[in-house]
Enzyme design. Structure first.
Site, PDB file in Angstrom:
ATOM      1  N   SER A 261      -7.662   7.035  48.753  1.00  0.00           N
ATOM      2  CA  SER A 261      -6.842   5.849  48.503  1.00  0.00           C
ATOM      3  C   SER A 261      -5.592   6.216  47.721  1.00  0.00           C
ATOM      4  CB  SER A 261      -7.648   4.822  47.712  1.00  0.00           C
ATOM      5  OG  SER A 261      -7.803   5.286  46.373  1.00  0.00           O
ATOM      6  N   LYS A 262      -4.699   5.257  47.670  1.00  0.00           N
ATOM      7  CA  LYS A 262      -3.464   5.446  46.909  1.00  0.00           C
ATOM      8  C   LYS A 262      -3.786   5.733  45.445  1.00  0.00           C
ATOM      9  CE  LYS A 262       0.324   2.503  45.386  1.00  0.00           C
ATOM     10  NZ  LYS A 262       0.715   3.462  44.374  1.00  0.00           N
ATOM     11  N   ARG A 263      -4.856   5.089  44.969  1.00  0.00           N
ATOM     12  CA  ARG A 263      -5.223   5.291  43.569  1.00  0.00           C
ATOM     13  C   ARG A 263      -5.607   6.749  43.279  1.00  0.00           C
ATOM     14  NH1 ARG A 263      -9.486   1.491  42.380  1.00  0.00           N
ATOM     15  NH2 ARG A 263      -8.614   0.358  44.152  1.00  0.00           N
TER      16      ARG A 263
END
Ligand code: GLU
Length: 504
Positions: A261-263
């Site tokens: 994910s972007k996180r």
């Protein structure tokens, strides 16, 4: 002769393209090119609520940068356009009509509040064969009432009518035959009167059919939608031209479980988007592979290996080689772990592969911007000496600045270790030794200096490291005499004197 494949990449412009989407597009591209087929870009923008300005341009720019060209696209056109779903409203309406007429779909008037109430009343409520007769739709209302509700512009949706108890078969080129019972599916909304647009599922299937798509190659997250899509094909009477499916393995986090994910990118400091993206609403900036210094060829090679392998030891593949080698048989079913070290390794390999002159031409521009004007030949020699040490082109300056500018400070730990009491005198003597040399080539310098060290009984390591400290300012860099040859005699001597004057 076999039909030439037609494949599509069908992103929704709801934000920056995730790197997994780029991998999906790449596999589509490789398959199409290998078979002499067509690679199509279709923009799936029917969800107006999630539309993000700039996202479509971002998609196009990504593939321009990567050098993956579409045969048909909103920009290039083609025989099956328009290639943007928002421009195909009438096409979908026609198919919705057909489904309604055949009794394969129905109109539903339930308001959001009514649906909410139903969900509160019944745990795990699903709009399907077991519940649809309790709802407000064209199956339960008298015909005239349905007609007058539509006339009076009451908002409605069209739902697909799933008959329970049927086997639905998805033939997946990677996963094999996936069979699912229709009873688990719900009567998904396929069209909304509010915006006169179909939902993703219907638009996707209608377009795949009308655009004569032969293979649907997409991420694993779409596998749960596939049975519904097969059902839609059947309901529309198109089962004979059903495409083959290939659901590509998920991209996993660098560590632990779950989807990349972007996180993860934010937390571990790496890009998950091909290009930098600035959120138009919040202004938040997300890193891109391009801006982080990745070469497009390296990123392509890296992505190709996230879910596929050639079955040999070979890891470096040009786009042509990938095109020749790619196959679904060698795609994995299980998730592919995103390994940033591998991405860096690939970038390093492609920097090494790049001819020095090409690296030098790029780097020379950066130097000129800094006001440093050095002949291309010299820059070529310099990049040739240091390219082993860099993973990104933007590291070139850090690795070479001392070739262009004398050090202004000296690395403390090296000073402590290498600059001894006797060092200043030795460096002065070394300066006069160099002064007397006519041929300043690395080889000549080396033989003369080594001879001098021996004759005087000096410690080679101490002398050479102090010499390096004086010239480079630190204990790093390629072969010492190659550095001094490029810097030149006068500058080398000047740096020796400066070091003697400045290092305590
Ligand atoms: N619009 C979908 C997406 O954003 C397309 C999925 C598919 O390829 O069918 O990925």
């Amino acid at each position: 002769m076999q039909q030439k494949p037609r494949v599509r990449f069908a992103p929704s412009p709801t934000g920056p393209l995730h790197i997994g989407g780029v991998r999906t597009a790449l596999y589509n591209y490789l398959f199409a090119r290998q078979k002499g087929g067509s690679f199509i870009l279709r923009i799936e923008d029917t969800d107006s609520a999630r539309f993000v300005p700039g996202a479509e341009e971002y998609i196009q720019e990504t593939f321009d940068w990567l050098g993956l060209s579409f045969d048909e696209s909103p920009r290039n056109g083609g025989n099956y356009g328009p290639y943007k779903q928002s421009q195909r409203k009438e096409i979908y309406k026609e198919q919705v009509h057909r489904l309604l007429e055949k009794g394969a779909a129905y109109i539903a008037f339930d308001t959001p509040a009514e649906l909410e109430a139903k969900r509160a009343q019944k745990a795990n409520f699903q709009y399907d064969a077991s519940t649809r007769m309790q709802m407000r739709n064209s199956l339960t209302l008298p015909k005239e009432e349905t007609g007058s509700l539509i006339q009076s512009k009451t908002q409605y949706v069209v739902r697909i009518k799933i008959e329970p108890g049927r086997d639905i078969v998805v033939n997946d080129l990677i996963r094999g035959k996936v069979v699912i019972n229709s009873s688990v599916l719900d009567d998904k909304v396929i069209y909304k009167s509010a915006d006169e647009l179909p939902t993703y599922h219907l638009a996707n299937v209608v377009d795949d059919h009308l655009m004569k798509i032969t293979h649907v190659i997409r991420g694993e997250e779409w596998l749960p939608s596939a049975p519904l899509h097969v059902w839609l094909y059947r309901s529309l009477g198109w089962e004979d031209s059903m495409p083959g499916f290939a659901h590509l393995p998920l991209l996993l986090k660098p560590e632990g479980n779950g989807k990349l994910s972007k996180r993860d990118g934010d937390r571990l400091g790496f890009p998950v988007f091909p290009l930098e993206w600035v959120d138009p609403k919040s202004g938040e900036r997300s890193q891109g592979f391009r801006e982080s210094g990745y070469l497009p060829e390296a990123l392509i090679n890296f992505l190709a290996f996230l879910g596929w392998n050639p079955g040999t030891e070979q890891e470096i593949f040009s786009l042509e080689e990938l095109t020749a080698a790619f196959s679904f048989e060698r795609c994995s079913k299980s998730g592919a772990r995103f390994d940033l070290e591998k991405a860096k390794w690939y970038n390093h390999q492609y920097i090494l592969k790049m001819p020095d002159i090409q690296l030098a031409e790029m780097f020379r521009k950066e130097l000129l911007q800094k006001g440093i004007n050095v002949p291309l030949g010299t820059v070529t020699s310099i990049v040739g000496l240091v390219k082993e040490r860099i993973y990104f082109l933007h590291e070139l300056w850090e690795q070479t600045s001392y070739f262009f500018e004398a050090p202004v400070s000296y690395e403390e730990k090296t000073v402590r270790k290498r600059w001894k009491e006797e060092t200043p005198a030795q460096m002065k003597a070394l300066a006069s030794l160099l002064e007397g040399m006519d041929d300043f080539s690395a080889a000549t310098q080396e033989s003369i200096v080594m001879d001098w060290i021996q004759r005087n009984g000096y410690h080679t390591g101490n002398v050479m490291n102090a010499f390096r400290l004086a010239v480079v300012g630190a204990g790093k860099g390629p072969h010492m005499f190659q550095i001094t040859e490029l810097i030149g005699k006068e500058e080398t001597i000047r740096r020796l004197h400066r070091a003697v004057a400045n290092i305590q």
